[in-house]
Design a protein around this motif. Structure first.
Motif, short mmCIF file in Angstrom:
data_model
loop_
_atom_site.label_atom_id
_atom_site.label_comp_id
_atom_site.label_asym_id
_atom_site.label_seq_id
_atom_site.Cartn_x
_atom_site.Cartn_y
_atom_site.Cartn_z
N VAL A 10 -24.97 14.51 -56.98
CA VAL A 10 -23.84 14.67 -57.89
C VAL A 10 -22.57 14.74 -57.06
CG1 VAL A 10 -22.77 16.09 -59.69
CG2 VAL A 10 -25.28 15.90 -59.55
N ARG A 11 -21.71 13.75 -57.24
CA ARG A 11 -20.42 13.72 -56.54
C ARG A 11 -19.37 14.38 -57.44
NH1 ARG A 11 -23.05 8.83 -55.76
NH2 ARG A 11 -22.17 8.07 -57.73
N VAL A 12 -18.68 15.35 -56.90
CA VAL A 12 -17.72 16.13 -57.68
C VAL A 12 -16.31 15.64 -57.41
CG1 VAL A 12 -16.81 18.42 -58.15
CG2 VAL A 12 -19.26 18.11 -57.68
N HIS A 13 -15.53 15.44 -58.47
CA HIS A 13 -14.15 14.97 -58.38
C HIS A 13 -13.27 15.80 -59.31
CE1 HIS A 13 -16.01 11.20 -56.82
NE2 HIS A 13 -16.86 11.40 -57.80
N ASP A 14 -11.99 15.85 -58.98
CA ASP A 14 -11.03 16.41 -59.92
C ASP A 14 -10.93 15.49 -61.13
OD1 ASP A 14 -8.82 18.61 -60.10
OD2 ASP A 14 -7.88 16.77 -60.82
N THR A 15 -10.52 16.05 -62.26
CA THR A 15 -10.44 15.26 -63.49
C THR A 15 -9.54 14.05 -63.34
OG1 THR A 15 -10.75 17.33 -64.71
CG2 THR A 15 -10.03 15.42 -65.98
N ALA A 16 -8.51 14.15 -62.52
CA ALA A 16 -7.58 13.03 -62.32
C ALA A 16 -8.27 11.82 -61.72
CB ALA A 16 -6.42 13.46 -61.43
N GLY A 17 -9.45 11.98 -61.15
CA GLY A 17 -10.15 10.86 -60.55
C GLY A 17 -10.92 10.00 -61.54
N LEU A 18 -10.94 10.39 -62.82
CA LEU A 18 -11.72 9.63 -63.80
C LEU A 18 -11.18 8.23 -64.00
CD1 LEU A 18 -14.03 9.57 -65.82
CD2 LEU A 18 -12.52 10.64 -67.51
N GLY A 19 -9.87 8.10 -64.16
CA GLY A 19 -9.28 6.77 -64.35
C GLY A 19 -9.58 5.82 -63.20
N PRO A 20 -9.34 6.23 -61.95
CA PRO A 20 -9.68 5.36 -60.82
C PRO A 20 -11.18 5.01 -60.77
CG PRO A 20 -8.13 7.04 -60.11
CD PRO A 20 -8.51 7.38 -61.52
N ALA A 21 -12.04 5.94 -61.20
CA ALA A 21 -13.47 5.63 -61.23
C ALA A 21 -13.76 4.53 -62.25
CB ALA A 21 -14.27 6.89 -61.55
N PHE A 22 -13.09 4.57 -63.38
CA PHE A 22 -13.22 3.50 -64.36
C PHE A 22 -12.74 2.17 -63.78
CE2 PHE A 22 -12.85 6.37 -68.38
CZ PHE A 22 -14.18 6.72 -68.25
N ASP A 23 -11.63 2.24 -63.05
CA ASP A 23 -11.09 1.02 -62.44
C ASP A 23 -12.08 0.41 -61.45
OD1 ASP A 23 -8.81 1.52 -63.90
OD2 ASP A 23 -7.70 2.40 -62.22
N GLU A 24 -12.77 1.27 -60.72
CA GLU A 24 -13.75 0.78 -59.75
C GLU A 24 -14.92 0.11 -60.45
OE1 GLU A 24 -16.51 2.59 -56.12
OE2 GLU A 24 -14.78 3.71 -56.86
N LEU A 25 -15.36 0.68 -61.55
CA LEU A 25 -16.43 0.05 -62.32
C LEU A 25 -15.96 -1.29 -62.88
CD1 LEU A 25 -17.84 3.13 -64.27
CD2 LEU A 25 -19.11 1.73 -62.64
N GLY A 26 -14.72 -1.34 -63.32
CA GLY A 26 -14.19 -2.59 -63.85
C GLY A 26 -14.07 -3.67 -62.80
N ALA A 27 -13.74 -3.27 -61.58
CA ALA A 27 -13.59 -4.24 -60.50
C ALA A 27 -14.91 -4.97 -60.23
CB ALA A 27 -13.10 -3.56 -59.23
N GLY A 28 -16.03 -4.29 -60.51
CA GLY A 28 -17.33 -4.91 -60.34
C GLY A 28 -17.84 -5.55 -61.62
N ALA A 29 -17.00 -5.62 -62.64
CA ALA A 29 -17.38 -6.18 -63.94
C ALA A 29 -18.65 -5.54 -64.48
CB ALA A 29 -17.55 -7.70 -63.85
N ARG B 134 -9.32 1.83 -70.97
CA ARG B 134 -9.15 1.79 -69.52
C ARG B 134 -10.24 0.94 -68.86
NH1 ARG B 134 -6.01 5.23 -65.75
NH2 ARG B 134 -6.52 4.40 -63.71
N LEU B 135 -11.45 1.08 -69.32
CA LEU B 135 -12.55 0.28 -68.76
C LEU B 135 -12.34 -1.21 -69.02
CD1 LEU B 135 -15.52 2.61 -69.73
CD2 LEU B 135 -15.00 1.84 -67.40
N ARG B 136 -11.97 -1.55 -70.23
CA ARG B 136 -11.75 -2.97 -70.56
C ARG B 136 -10.59 -3.53 -69.75
NH1 ARG B 136 -12.38 -1.38 -76.27
NH2 ARG B 136 -14.47 -1.96 -76.98
N ALA B 137 -9.52 -2.75 -69.62
CA ALA B 137 -8.36 -3.22 -68.87
C ALA B 137 -8.71 -3.47 -67.41
CB ALA B 137 -7.22 -2.20 -68.97
N ALA B 138 -9.70 -2.71 -66.90
CA ALA B 138 -10.10 -2.87 -65.50
C ALA B 138 -11.10 -4.01 -65.30
CB ALA B 138 -10.70 -1.57 -64.99
N GLY B 139 -11.63 -4.53 -66.41
CA GLY B 139 -12.57 -5.64 -66.30
C GLY B 139 -14.01 -5.30 -66.59
N ALA B 140 -14.28 -4.05 -66.98
CA ALA B 140 -15.65 -3.65 -67.29
C ALA B 140 -16.05 -4.16 -68.67
CB ALA B 140 -15.79 -2.13 -67.24
N ARG B 141 -17.35 -4.26 -68.88
CA ARG B 141 -17.87 -4.63 -70.21
C ARG B 141 -18.32 -3.34 -70.89
NH1 ARG B 141 -22.96 -6.23 -72.19
NH2 ARG B 141 -23.85 -6.27 -70.09
#
Length: 206
Positions: A129-148, A165-172
Protein backbone atom coordinates in the motif's frame (compact mmCIF):
# COMPACT_ATOMS: atom_id res chain seq x y z
CA UNK A 1 -25.71 8.64 -12.70
CA UNK A 2 -27.58 11.88 -11.91
CA UNK A 3 -24.71 14.04 -13.13
CA UNK A 4 -24.45 11.99 -16.33
CA UNK A 5 -28.20 12.25 -17.00
CA UNK A 6 -28.16 15.97 -16.27
CA UNK A 7 -25.19 16.44 -18.60
CA UNK A 8 -26.94 14.50 -21.36
CA UNK A 9 -30.08 16.62 -20.87
CA UNK A 10 -28.01 19.80 -21.16
CA UNK A 11 -26.36 18.56 -24.34
CA UNK A 12 -29.73 17.61 -25.77
CA UNK A 13 -30.95 21.16 -25.14
CA UNK A 14 -27.87 22.64 -26.79
CA UNK A 15 -26.29 23.68 -23.47
CA UNK A 16 -23.00 22.60 -21.93
CA UNK A 17 -22.34 21.61 -18.34
CA UNK A 18 -19.00 23.13 -17.31
CA UNK A 19 -17.28 22.15 -14.04
CA UNK A 20 -16.31 24.91 -11.60
CA UNK A 21 -12.64 25.42 -10.87
CA UNK A 22 -13.43 25.84 -7.16
CA UNK A 23 -16.28 24.73 -4.92
CA UNK A 24 -18.78 27.64 -4.73
CA UNK A 25 -20.03 26.37 -1.35
CA UNK A 26 -16.62 27.22 0.14
CA UNK A 27 -17.17 30.89 -0.74
CA UNK A 28 -20.30 31.16 1.43
CA UNK A 29 -19.62 28.64 4.21
CA UNK A 30 -17.93 31.07 6.60
CA UNK A 31 -17.64 28.81 9.66
CA UNK A 32 -16.69 25.64 7.79
CA UNK A 33 -14.77 23.32 10.15
CA UNK A 34 -11.38 21.97 9.07
CA UNK A 35 -11.24 18.45 7.61
CA UNK A 36 -11.11 15.81 10.37
CA UNK A 37 -7.74 14.25 11.18
CA UNK A 38 -8.65 11.44 13.58
CA UNK A 39 -5.94 8.78 13.66
CA UNK A 40 -6.28 5.66 11.54
CA UNK A 41 -6.00 2.42 13.52
CA UNK A 42 -5.39 -1.20 12.57
CA UNK A 43 -8.43 -3.49 12.58
CA UNK A 44 -6.76 -6.63 13.85
CA UNK A 45 -7.27 -9.90 11.99
CA UNK A 46 -8.66 -11.35 15.22
CA UNK A 47 -11.71 -9.19 14.50
CA UNK A 48 -11.55 -8.98 10.70
CA UNK A 49 -11.18 -12.72 10.13
CA UNK A 50 -9.25 -12.28 6.88
CA UNK A 51 -5.93 -10.62 6.06
CA UNK A 52 -5.88 -7.66 3.73
CA UNK A 53 -3.77 -9.68 1.28
CA UNK A 54 -6.64 -12.13 0.73
CA UNK A 55 -9.12 -9.33 0.22
CA UNK A 56 -6.87 -7.56 -2.27
CA UNK A 57 -6.45 -10.81 -4.19
CA UNK A 58 -10.25 -11.08 -4.44
CA UNK A 59 -10.47 -7.54 -5.80
CA UNK A 60 -7.76 -8.39 -8.35
CA UNK A 61 -9.91 -11.24 -9.66
CA UNK A 62 -12.76 -8.78 -10.16
CA UNK A 63 -10.45 -6.37 -12.02
CA UNK A 64 -9.19 -9.18 -14.25
CA UNK A 65 -12.75 -10.26 -15.01
CA UNK A 66 -13.61 -6.73 -16.15
CA UNK A 67 -10.20 -6.21 -17.82
CA UNK A 68 -9.41 -3.18 -15.68
CA UNK A 69 -5.96 -1.89 -14.82
CA UNK A 70 -7.25 -0.20 -11.67
CA UNK A 71 -10.40 0.66 -9.73
CA UNK A 72 -11.05 3.98 -8.01
CA UNK A 73 -12.39 3.37 -4.50
CA UNK A 74 -14.33 6.39 -3.26
CA UNK A 75 -16.29 4.75 -0.40
CA UNK A 76 -14.53 4.93 2.99
CA UNK A 77 -16.15 1.68 4.15
CA UNK A 78 -14.69 -0.17 1.15
CA UNK A 79 -11.20 1.02 2.04
CA UNK A 80 -11.75 0.14 5.69
CA UNK A 81 -12.73 -3.42 4.70
CA UNK A 82 -10.04 -3.86 2.05
CA UNK A 83 -7.11 -2.62 4.16
CA UNK A 84 -8.34 -3.77 7.59
CA UNK A 85 -8.18 -0.27 9.05
CA UNK A 86 -10.61 1.92 10.94
CA UNK A 87 -10.80 5.64 11.74
CA UNK A 88 -12.71 8.33 13.57
CA UNK A 89 -13.52 10.94 10.93
CA UNK A 90 -17.27 10.15 10.81
CA UNK A 91 -19.36 10.47 14.00
CA UNK A 92 -20.62 7.11 15.31
CA UNK A 93 -19.01 5.27 12.35
CA UNK A 94 -15.40 4.02 12.53
CA UNK A 95 -14.25 5.28 9.15
CA UNK A 96 -11.31 7.31 7.87
CA UNK A 97 -12.05 9.69 5.00
CA UNK A 98 -9.77 8.67 2.15
CA UNK A 99 -9.65 7.56 -1.49
CA UNK A 100 -7.92 4.58 -3.02
CA UNK A 101 -6.75 3.09 -6.30
CA UNK A 102 -6.73 -0.70 -6.32
CA UNK A 103 -4.44 -2.04 -9.04
CA UNK A 104 -4.43 -5.32 -10.94
CA UNK A 105 -1.06 -6.24 -9.36
CA UNK A 106 -2.78 -6.32 -5.91
CA UNK A 107 -1.15 -3.06 -4.79
CA UNK A 108 -3.15 -0.07 -3.56
CA UNK A 109 -2.52 3.66 -3.65
CA UNK A 110 -4.11 5.27 -0.59
CA UNK A 111 -4.82 9.02 -0.61
CA UNK A 112 -5.54 10.78 2.69
CA UNK A 113 -4.25 13.38 5.11
CA UNK A 114 -1.02 11.67 6.16
CA UNK A 115 -1.26 13.16 9.66
CA UNK A 116 -3.80 10.42 10.37
CA UNK A 117 -1.23 7.65 10.02
CA UNK A 118 0.59 6.14 12.99
CA UNK A 119 3.73 4.01 12.87
CA UNK A 120 1.61 0.94 13.63
CA UNK A 121 -0.64 1.58 10.63
CA UNK A 122 2.32 2.21 8.33
CA UNK A 123 3.83 -1.12 9.38
CA UNK A 124 0.46 -2.82 8.88
CA UNK A 125 0.01 -1.42 5.36
CA UNK A 126 3.60 -2.38 4.46
CA UNK A 127 4.90 -2.15 0.89
CA UNK A 128 1.75 -3.28 -0.88
CA UNK A 129 0.00 0.00 0.00
CA UNK A 130 1.57 3.25 -1.18
CA UNK A 131 0.43 6.21 0.90
CA UNK A 132 -0.01 9.68 -0.62
CA UNK A 133 -1.47 12.99 0.43
CA UNK A 134 -4.93 13.64 -0.99
CA UNK A 135 -3.48 16.21 -3.40
CA UNK A 136 -1.73 13.37 -5.21
CA UNK A 137 -4.98 11.84 -6.49
CA UNK A 138 -5.24 14.03 -9.59
CA UNK A 139 -1.66 13.33 -10.73
CA UNK A 140 -2.27 9.61 -10.15
CA UNK A 141 -5.27 9.80 -12.48
CA UNK A 142 -3.10 11.59 -15.03
CA UNK A 143 -0.53 8.80 -14.84
CA UNK A 144 -3.20 6.19 -15.49
CA UNK A 145 -4.45 8.24 -18.41
CA UNK A 146 -0.98 8.51 -19.90
CA UNK A 147 -0.99 4.73 -20.21
CA UNK A 148 -4.50 4.73 -21.70
CA UNK A 149 -5.51 2.43 -18.84
CA UNK A 150 -9.02 1.12 -18.27
CA UNK A 151 -10.14 2.35 -14.85
CA UNK A 152 -13.28 1.25 -13.03
CA UNK A 153 -15.56 3.61 -11.12
CA UNK A 154 -18.81 3.23 -9.21
CA UNK A 155 -21.35 5.25 -11.19
CA UNK A 156 -23.50 5.77 -8.11
CA UNK A 157 -20.79 6.82 -5.68
CA UNK A 158 -17.67 8.17 -7.39
CA UNK A 159 -17.50 11.95 -7.88
CA UNK A 160 -18.01 13.17 -11.44
CA UNK A 161 -14.65 14.95 -11.14
CA UNK A 162 -12.86 11.60 -11.09
CA UNK A 163 -14.38 10.44 -14.37
CA UNK A 164 -13.74 13.83 -16.00
CA UNK A 165 -10.09 13.92 -14.87
CA UNK A 166 -9.43 10.36 -16.01
CA UNK A 167 -11.00 10.94 -19.43
CA UNK A 168 -9.12 14.21 -19.89
CA UNK A 169 -5.87 12.35 -19.17
CA UNK A 170 -6.64 9.67 -21.75
CA UNK A 171 -7.89 6.84 -19.55
CA UNK A 172 -10.86 4.67 -20.50
CA UNK A 173 -13.51 5.00 -17.78
CA UNK A 174 -15.57 1.86 -17.16
CA UNK A 175 -18.51 2.06 -14.78
CA UNK A 176 -18.62 -1.09 -12.66
CA UNK A 177 -19.96 -1.79 -9.14
CA UNK A 178 -17.49 -1.35 -6.31
CA UNK A 179 -15.66 -4.73 -6.13
CA UNK A 180 -15.53 -4.54 -2.32
CA UNK A 181 -19.29 -4.32 -1.74
CA UNK A 182 -20.33 -7.96 -2.19
CA UNK A 183 -17.36 -9.62 -0.43
CA UNK A 184 -17.71 -7.08 2.40
CA UNK A 185 -21.35 -8.10 2.79
CA UNK A 186 -20.47 -11.81 3.05
CA UNK A 187 -19.54 -12.00 6.72
CA UNK A 188 -17.00 -14.62 7.71
CA UNK A 189 -17.34 -16.68 10.95
CA UNK A 190 -15.10 -14.28 12.92
CA UNK A 191 -17.21 -11.29 11.87
CA UNK A 192 -20.44 -13.15 12.70
CA UNK A 193 -19.12 -13.97 16.16
CA UNK A 194 -18.25 -10.29 16.60
CA UNK A 195 -21.75 -9.23 15.61
CA UNK A 196 -23.30 -11.65 18.09
CA UNK A 197 -20.96 -10.49 20.86
CA UNK A 198 -21.83 -6.85 20.13
CA UNK A 199 -25.54 -7.58 20.36
CA UNK A 200 -25.14 -9.50 23.61
CA UNK A 201 -23.16 -6.60 25.06
CA UNK A 202 -24.19 -3.32 23.40
CA UNK A 203 -27.62 -4.44 22.20
CA UNK A 204 -28.53 -5.61 25.67
CA UNK A 205 -27.28 -2.36 27.19
CA UNK A 206 -29.34 -0.33 24.72
Amino acid sequence: NQVRRFREACEGAGAELVPCETNPIDAIWRNQPPPPVAPVVVHDQAFAGRPSEDKRAEVVRALESDRLAAYFLSAPDSLAWLLNVRGGDVPFTPLALAFGLAHADASVDLFLDCRKLTAAVKAHLANAVRVHDTAGLGPAFDELGAGASAVGLDAGGAPAWAADRLRAAGARVVFRPDPCVLPKARKNPVELDGIRAAHRRDGAAL
